[in-house]
Enzyme design. Sequence first.
Site, PDB file in Angstrom:
ATOM      1  CG  ASP A   1      -0.316  -0.314   2.477  1.00  0.00           C
ATOM      2  OD1 ASP A   1       0.799   0.170   2.688  1.00  0.00           O
ATOM      3  OD2 ASP A   1      -0.910  -1.051   3.284  1.00  0.00           O
TER       4      ASP A   1
ATOM      5  CG  ASP B   1       0.894   4.943   4.257  1.00  0.00           C
ATOM      6  OD1 ASP B   1      -0.306   4.686   4.028  1.00  0.00           O
ATOM      7  OD2 ASP B   1       1.599   4.240   5.006  1.00  0.00           O
TER       8      ASP B   1
ATOM      9  CG  ASP C   1       8.662   3.587  12.693  1.00  0.00           C
ATOM     10  OD1 ASP C   1       9.016   4.040  11.590  1.00  0.00           O
ATOM     11  OD2 ASP C   1       7.850   2.642  12.800  1.00  0.00           O
TER      12      ASP C   1
HETATM   13  P1  ATP Z   1       4.157  -1.994   6.357  1.00  0.00           P
HETATM   14  O1  ATP Z   1       2.964  -1.231   5.834  1.00  0.00           O
HETATM   15  O2  ATP Z   1       4.967  -2.705   5.355  1.00  0.00           O
HETATM   16  O3  ATP Z   1       3.832  -2.816   7.526  1.00  0.00           O
HETATM   17  P2  ATP Z   1       5.043   0.624   7.079  1.00  0.00           P
HETATM   18  O4  ATP Z   1       6.398   1.142   7.450  1.00  0.00           O
HETATM   19  O5  ATP Z   1       4.401   1.232   5.894  1.00  0.00           O
HETATM   20  O6  ATP Z   1       5.195  -0.919   6.946  1.00  0.00           O
HETATM   21  P3  ATP Z   1       2.758   1.551   8.499  1.00  0.00           P
HETATM   22  O7  ATP Z   1       2.201   1.056   9.789  1.00  0.00           O
HETATM   23  O8  ATP Z   1       1.949   1.450   7.268  1.00  0.00           O
HETATM   24  O9  ATP Z   1       4.133   0.797   8.331  1.00  0.00           O
HETATM   25  O10 ATP Z   1       3.176   3.061   8.752  1.00  0.00           O
HETATM   26  C1  ATP Z   1       3.532   3.952   7.716  1.00  0.00           C
HETATM   27  C2  ATP Z   1       4.646   4.860   8.187  1.00  0.00           C
HETATM   28  O11 ATP Z   1       4.207   5.647   9.292  1.00  0.00           O
HETATM   29  C3  ATP Z   1       5.908   4.167   8.662  1.00  0.00           C
HETATM   30  O12 ATP Z   1       6.768   3.822   7.617  1.00  0.00           O
HETATM   31  C4  ATP Z   1       6.495   5.183   9.604  1.00  0.00           C
HETATM   32  O13 ATP Z   1       7.159   6.189   8.881  1.00  0.00           O
HETATM   33  C5  ATP Z   1       5.259   5.805  10.240  1.00  0.00           C
HETATM   34  N1  ATP Z   1       4.880   5.108  11.484  1.00  0.00           N
HETATM   35  C6  ATP Z   1       4.005   4.099  11.624  1.00  0.00           C
HETATM   36  N2  ATP Z   1       3.888   3.713  12.890  1.00  0.00           N
HETATM   37  C7  ATP Z   1       4.715   4.498  13.603  1.00  0.00           C
HETATM   38  C8  ATP Z   1       5.043   4.603  14.979  1.00  0.00           C
HETATM   39  N3  ATP Z   1       4.505   3.803  15.884  1.00  0.00           N
HETATM   40  N4  ATP Z   1       5.920   5.568  15.340  1.00  0.00           N
HETATM   41  C9  ATP Z   1       6.479   6.400  14.432  1.00  0.00           C
HETATM   42  N5  ATP Z   1       6.217   6.330  13.123  1.00  0.00           N
HETATM   43  C10 ATP Z   1       5.356   5.407  12.698  1.00  0.00           C
HETATM   44 MG    MG Z   2       2.388   0.852   5.155  1.00  0.00          MG
END
Ligand code: ATP
Ligand code: MG
Length: 460
Positions: A81, A83, A157
Amino acid sequence: MIKKFIRKILGVKSKPENNGSGVNGANHKPTVLSAKEHGIDPKLLSSNAIRVTQTLQENGFKAFVVGGAVRDLLLGVKPKDFDIATNATPEQVKRLFRRAFIIGRRFQIVHVMFGQDLLEVTTFRGAATEGALKDEHGRVLRDNTFGEQHEDAVRRDFTINAMYYDPASQTVLDYHGGIADIRKKTLRIIGVPEARYREDPVRMLRVVRFAAKLQFTIDAATRAPIPVMAPLINNVPSARVFDEMLKLLMSGHAMACLQQLRKEGLHHGLMPLLDVVLEQPLGEKFVTLALANTDERIQQGKTVSPGFLFASLLWHQVVEKWDAYKAAGEFSIPALHLAADDVLNTQTDSLALQRKIGSDMRDIWAMQPRFEKRVGKTPYKLLENTRLRAGYDFLLLRCASGEIEAEIGEWWTDFINGDDIERERLLTIKPKQESTGPAKKRRPRRSGPRKPDSASKVSE
Ligand code: ATP
Ligand code: MG
């Protein structure tokens, strides 16, 4: 110690491995990488992600693909996905798209929909968490400020999750040395690890998930505080922990994630479910098979139902209790329902298992003894059950783990696939032997009439 901490907060001493970036927001200027330098294949981008960034940019706003999608693009993986991060406010975003919905009270984001495709558009967040409302352990409860892009980057993060990609210019903006860490296959938290875990303990679970999924190493400083800070996860609302658990189990690397959780000292006493899964010698083979099966399905792009997954993870706990109820004189099917109640109640309290998942789990479990009745109309009735596929897959796992005879699974495979004549023939076969598993009927020890039990409604 405190001085060192303050110096770190102020970014006075920057770590060389952070690619010169100040810790906690000192670097306002990102490293900008051209297409040639970062090597992202534009074909891996979704057309809808381009549509959203383009629309926002045409209307004078900044807009980037951000977070996990950029990380995956840099690794040459098609993101699941996308963002989007922008300096437009949620209201401004909403006005630009036909199907856009502002969601969330704590921090508003916009869901932009194109058919089934959903993109999450987030306004850059402000950096300061000092003034944010926190609980007594330092967990940030409310933090609603919007901010500049460099402030947004520092709030993310890990360094590899804090990069921004502009599809128009095909440039990557890297604020915290994410590119270097991707190349070194290193997971590094942005800022002071202890402070970041305190603000949001779920980051400890996230680092484990990413390490297992990407096969990256966790940087020593990022890793060190985890075993000590692990208990903070108990203060996080269980629904949020559950969501993260689900992501972990559905990452396509569930087994590796669970092993990593154990390695980081995160599994113990953290979630009752994990204790059950990782410390049940009896069910180990079953759980290993179930997780391998789940990982394979996810990697092939197939769906996995959370109900099936949790039904598998908790099956041997059910079996244990089922046996205990039967030994205490309960009939087999009501005993199974009582066991299911016990297990579900414990997990619902601690894990916020949603009602729908719980009822799917119960359906799958309840179907199991019925597979043993291979005479008369029962198998035909089961064919009509809308949950047959899940129940049958579950049965095959029980066979493969050696819990019950493989022959039962083979019989059902033939019965499901057979025509009428074949089915009639199968019904005349006398089973080689009754199942050795717990579904085997035992004569109840209890004497005297049994009270009707609501749970026995489903028994046949
Ligand atoms: P995936 O979707 O593959 O699990 P992702 O990194 O995209 O990994 P998401 O939960 O979709 O994870 O979050 C999108 C983005 O938002 C992350 O890449 C990070 O930059 C930020 N993010 C998400 N959760 C946190 C958190 N708990 N603390 C700080 N930043 C966060
Ligand atoms: Mg994601």
